[in-house]
Design an enzyme around this catalytic site. Structure first.
Site, short mmCIF file in Angstrom:
data_model
loop_
_atom_site.label_atom_id
_atom_site.label_comp_id
_atom_site.label_asym_id
_atom_site.label_seq_id
_atom_site.Cartn_x
_atom_site.Cartn_y
_atom_site.Cartn_z
N HIS A 222 -65.73 -15.33 11.02
CA HIS A 222 -65.28 -16.98 10.81
C HIS A 222 -66.06 -17.34 9.46
CE1 HIS A 222 -68.72 -18.02 13.39
NE2 HIS A 222 -69.08 -18.85 12.26
N SER B 266 -73.60 -19.24 10.71
CA SER B 266 -73.20 -18.15 11.78
C SER B 266 -73.33 -16.68 10.89
CB SER B 266 -71.86 -18.25 11.98
OG SER B 266 -71.32 -19.50 12.68
N ASP C 119 -64.83 -11.48 16.43
CA ASP C 119 -65.61 -12.35 15.58
C ASP C 119 -66.61 -11.58 14.67
OD1 ASP C 119 -66.03 -14.35 13.83
OD2 ASP C 119 -67.34 -15.46 15.35
#
Length: 247
Positions: free
Chosen positions: A50, A191, A92
């Site tokens: 992401h 992230s 992810d």
């Protein structure tokens, strides 16, 4: 689904300059930090899928993003896991191929990945690191911060998430650690950083739960565990990309 993309370190401390030398800042074409990452070979940085927010550069060799003494390398190619489609449903993970190889030195090192599929023990002590906000509505910081977190069992993690989001089933290829019944963990906006256990990168910061009615992660009083991509569940794909084969 009330998820929020992760990794602003909460209640951590500034990482020593001589530790975690594998950490990378993934930046856009303007040179703005968008995600964390970590160096896994001379040609690749690993991060979250992401984080595909126009990544253009990787910065290595310095925990202080405003410092002039750092290595900036352009990203040549990005490899997002082919099964990834939205955060909260697994896969992810993304590999960023660098435009030129990086040789380890006194300020840059690789981090080891798992060699086989593995299961972490409940309450195992690990670390997570990243750049950014240190409270839910706090200010961005430019120094890498690190915090210790404990692994939460898959069943306890699932139970906690189900209590907050009835019917939601966590992906099977994730690790839960921190952010639940504790004040330590990650928050939104940075992230892709690694969950490190016993000196090995075992997870990638993926998501937590946001405050209802906002886009902010509930970082001061987390009510669900933080969720990481389980690297050991994707080793075949990782090896394929590292060996130069297409996904």
């Amino acid at each position: 689904m009330p998820l929020v993309l992760g990794s602003k370190i909460i209640n951590g401390k500034i990482a020593p300059d001589n530790k975690m030398l594998y950490m990378a800042s993934v930046q856009d074409y303007r040179g703005y930090h968008i995600c964390g990452g970590f160096l896994v070979s001379e040609n690749f940085v690993m991060t979250a899928a992401h984080c595909d927010l126009y990544p253009t550069y990787v910065v290595l060799g310095n925990h202080h993003l405003r410092s002039a003494d750092k290595l900036v390398i352009q990203i040549a190619e990005k490899y997002k896991h082919p099964y990834y489609w939205v955060v909260g449903h697994g896969y992810d993970i993304m590999l960023l191929k660098l435009s030129r190889p990086v040789q380890p030195n006194k300020t840059i090192q690789f981090i080891q990945l798992p060699s086989h599929e593995m299961t972490l023990n409940e309450n195992e002590k690990c670390q997570v690191a990243g750049w950014g906000k240190i409270t839910t509505r706090g200010n961005v910081v430019d120094d890498l911060r690190v915090v210790g977190v404990s692994v939460i069992s898959p069943q306890n993690c699932q139970n906690a998430w189900t209590q907050r989001i009835p019917g939601y089933i966590l992906p099977t290829s994730v690790i839960c650690a921190g952010g639940y019944k504790t004040t330590k963990g990650f928050c939104q906006g940075d992230s892709g950083g690694p969950l490190v256990c016993k000196g090995m990168a075992v997870g990638i910061v993926s998501f937590n739960k946001r405050i209802p009615g906002t886009k902010l992660g509930n970082c001061n009083y987390p009510n669900v565990p933080n969720v990481y991509t389980d690297i050991s569940k994707h080793l075949d794909w990782i090896r394929m990309i590292l060996q130069g084969k297409k996904s």
